[in-house]
Write a protein that holds these residues in place. Structure first.
Motif, PDB file in Angstrom:
ATOM      1  N   GLY A 297       0.794  -1.233  -0.053  1.00  0.00           N
ATOM      2  CA  GLY A 297      -0.117   0.066  -0.049  1.00  0.00           C
ATOM      3  C   GLY A 297       1.051   1.238  -0.047  1.00  0.00           C
ATOM      4  N   HIS A 298       1.986   1.090   0.734  1.00  0.00           N
ATOM      5  CA  HIS A 298       2.776   2.396   0.823  1.00  0.00           C
ATOM      6  C   HIS A 298       3.567   2.646  -0.541  1.00  0.00           C
ATOM      7  CE1 HIS A 298       3.505   2.223   5.665  1.00  0.00           C
ATOM      8  NE2 HIS A 298       2.002   2.585   5.064  1.00  0.00           N
ATOM      9  N   ALA A 299       3.876   1.500  -1.290  1.00  0.00           N
ATOM     10  CA  ALA A 299       4.493   1.695  -2.551  1.00  0.00           C
ATOM     11  C   ALA A 299       3.751   2.119  -3.523  1.00  0.00           C
ATOM     12  CB  ALA A 299       5.095   0.236  -2.992  1.00  0.00           C
ATOM     13  N   VAL A 300       2.099   1.638  -3.567  1.00  0.00           N
ATOM     14  CA  VAL A 300       1.179   2.260  -4.400  1.00  0.00           C
ATOM     15  C   VAL A 300       0.949   3.636  -4.036  1.00  0.00           C
ATOM     16  CG1 VAL A 300      -1.090   1.882  -5.082  1.00  0.00           C
ATOM     17  CG2 VAL A 300       0.250  -0.165  -4.865  1.00  0.00           C
ATOM     18  N   ARG A 301       0.887   3.950  -2.836  1.00  0.00           N
ATOM     19  CA  ARG A 301       0.562   5.342  -2.531  1.00  0.00           C
ATOM     20  C   ARG A 301       1.771   6.223  -2.938  1.00  0.00           C
ATOM     21  NH1 ARG A 301       1.203   6.730   3.607  1.00  0.00           N
ATOM     22  NH2 ARG A 301       3.432   6.440   2.940  1.00  0.00           N
ATOM     23  N   VAL A 304       2.188   5.665  -7.447  1.00  0.00           N
ATOM     24  CA  VAL A 304       0.954   5.758  -8.107  1.00  0.00           C
ATOM     25  C   VAL A 304      -0.127   6.794  -7.659  1.00  0.00           C
ATOM     26  CG1 VAL A 304      -1.129   4.559  -9.386  1.00  0.00           C
ATOM     27  CG2 VAL A 304       1.089   3.424  -8.950  1.00  0.00           C
ATOM     28  N   LEU A 305      -0.558   6.655  -6.562  1.00  0.00           N
ATOM     29  CA  LEU A 305      -1.598   7.581  -5.852  1.00  0.00           C
ATOM     30  C   LEU A 305      -0.935   9.278  -5.684  1.00  0.00           C
ATOM     31  CD1 LEU A 305      -3.312   5.443  -3.475  1.00  0.00           C
ATOM     32  CD2 LEU A 305      -3.873   5.771  -5.697  1.00  0.00           C
ATOM     33  N   ARG A 306       0.071   9.367  -5.402  1.00  0.00           N
ATOM     34  CA  ARG A 306       0.561  10.723  -5.074  1.00  0.00           C
ATOM     35  C   ARG A 306       0.873  11.272  -6.331  1.00  0.00           C
ATOM     36  NH1 ARG A 306       4.474  10.399   0.478  1.00  0.00           N
ATOM     37  NH2 ARG A 306       2.760  10.325   2.009  1.00  0.00           N
ATOM     38  N   PRO A 307       1.530  10.671  -7.293  1.00  0.00           N
ATOM     39  CA  PRO A 307       1.706  11.346  -8.552  1.00  0.00           C
ATOM     40  C   PRO A 307       0.350  11.530  -9.324  1.00  0.00           C
ATOM     41  CG  PRO A 307       3.275   9.668  -8.390  1.00  0.00           C
ATOM     42  CD  PRO A 307       2.389   9.381  -7.185  1.00  0.00           C
ATOM     43  N   LEU A 308      -0.418  10.742  -9.021  1.00  0.00           N
ATOM     44  CA  LEU A 308      -1.901  10.985  -9.548  1.00  0.00           C
ATOM     45  C   LEU A 308      -2.646  12.162  -9.107  1.00  0.00           C
ATOM     46  CD1 LEU A 308      -3.244   7.266 -10.434  1.00  0.00           C
ATOM     47  CD2 LEU A 308      -2.430   8.896 -12.066  1.00  0.00           C
TER      48      LEU A 308
END
Length: 374
Positions: A297-301, A304-308
């Motif tokens: 989840g941290h890696a995805v955040r 992916v999520l923060r840049p998005l």
């Protein structure tokens, strides 16, 4: 010291009998206790475990379902019923009641009080005074009439009537009582005493007969009913009752011990099941959540999520700036079209100030003022 003194035994007081325990147990209680406790334990343990499971399920249901639902229903009830009623009472009923009360006071109470104080009270006082004076006059007339009638009745009716009653009734009655009724009464009293003596003798004989019959019936009932019933109670019912009491007491004690032991067993089984559930389900799930899902989840955040999110915020800012530029352009175009169609708006004329200008104002070195200047 003499031999008599040596032979004296010290007085140690009255010898006390050994105290008998009220809970002394016999062989019957000891023989019944162990089998009863074993049987009751076997029967009670499943019941206690089911009971503890139901208690746990009920507490879980209460904490997770019933209590939130109850709070939601309470809030809904307050929102639907209590608060509207309170608002209706506070902002409608109470002001309306105060208004009605004030109106009733102004329209009814104040006129009624004024009428009572300034009309009815004086009229009532006048009527009371009038009837009081009339009553005094009528009372004086009645006292005079009563005195006259009393004198007439006393000397024309009562005195002759008393003389006639004395000589026509009292004197003959006294003579009749003295010379006729008294001798006849003495004779009747002597006859009555004789009859009473005879009745006493008859009653004594009847009493003796009744006593004999009662004695025979008493011993008959005692021998045929009381003594057999007493023997059955003493030699049959009492021992059976003692045995049943011992068995019942042991059963109750066994139920208590079995319930407590079943509680310990149920607690141990519950702890074992809880530990088993923890090490087979909870701890693996926690390890997976902590060691796998959290890093993923941290890696995805972070990747992916923060840049998005940043891209989305940048796009939003660009869109807002574009919209602001478009609105400004539209506003300017609308102003140009209005200017071409209707012309430029008229300029505002400056308003003359009430204060004199610097050239017309009064100065210290000049005698000309704004008021005396032509």
């Amino acid at each position: 010291m003499s031999m008599v003194d040596l032979e004296k035994v010290p007085d140690v007081g009255p010898r006390e009998e050994p105290v008998r325990r009220s809970d002394a147990e016999g062989c019957l209680a000891v023989a019944v206790r162990i089998p009863v406790r074993i049987v009751v334990l076997v029967l009670v343990v499943p019941v206690r475990m089911v009971w503890d499971a139901l208690v746990v399920a009920g507490r879980f249901l209460r904490d997770t379902v019933l209590r939130p639902v109850g709070r939601a229903l309470a809030w809904l009830g307050r929102a639907v019923f209590v608060w509207p009623l309170v608002g209706l009472w506070r902002y409608a009923v109470v002001p309306l009641a105060k208004g009605v009360g004030w109106l009733g006071n102004v329209l009814l109470v104040v006129p009624v009080v004024w009428l009572y104080r300034w009309v009815l009270t004086p009229v009532g006082h006048a009527v009371v005074w009038f009837f009081t004076r009339v009553g005094e006059v009528l009372a004086a007339i009645g006292r005079g009439l009563y005195a006259g009638l009393a004198w007439l009745v006393r000397y024309l009716v009562l005195v002759p009537a008393a003389w006639l009653v004395r000589y026509l009734v009292v004197v003959p009655a006294v003579w009749l009582y003295t010379w006729v009724l008294t001798p006849v009464g003495h004779v009747l009293a002597w006859c009555g005493r004789g009859l009473v003596w005879c009745g006493r003798q008859v009653a004594r004989g009847v009493g003796l007969v009744v006593t004999g019959v009662g004695f025979v019936l008493y011993w008959t009932v005692r021998v045929l009913l009381v003594l057999p019933a007493l023997a059955v109670w003493r030699w049959v019912l009492a021992p059976v009752g003692r045995v049943l009491a011992v068995v019942g007491r042991e059963v109750v004690d066994a139920l208590g011990h079995a319930w407590r032991i079943a509680g310990h067993v149920s607690r141990a089984v519950g702890g074992f099941l809880g530990a088993l559930l923890r090490w087979t389900v909870v701890e693996p799930v926690r390890w997976v959540y902590r060691s796998v899902l959290t890093p993923v989840g941290h890696a995805v955040r972070d990747t992916v999520l923060r840049p998005l999110a940043e891209a989305g915020r940048s796009a939003g800012r660009a869109a807002r700036q574009a919209l602001a530029s478009a609105r400004l352009s539209v506003r300017q175009a609308r102003a140009d079209v209005r200017r071409m169609l209707f012309g430029a708006p008229a300029e505002r004329q400056p308003v003359a100030r009430r204060e004199p200008s610097a050239a017309e104002a009064r100065t210290l070195g000049s005698s000309t003022t704004a008021l005396t200047k032509d």
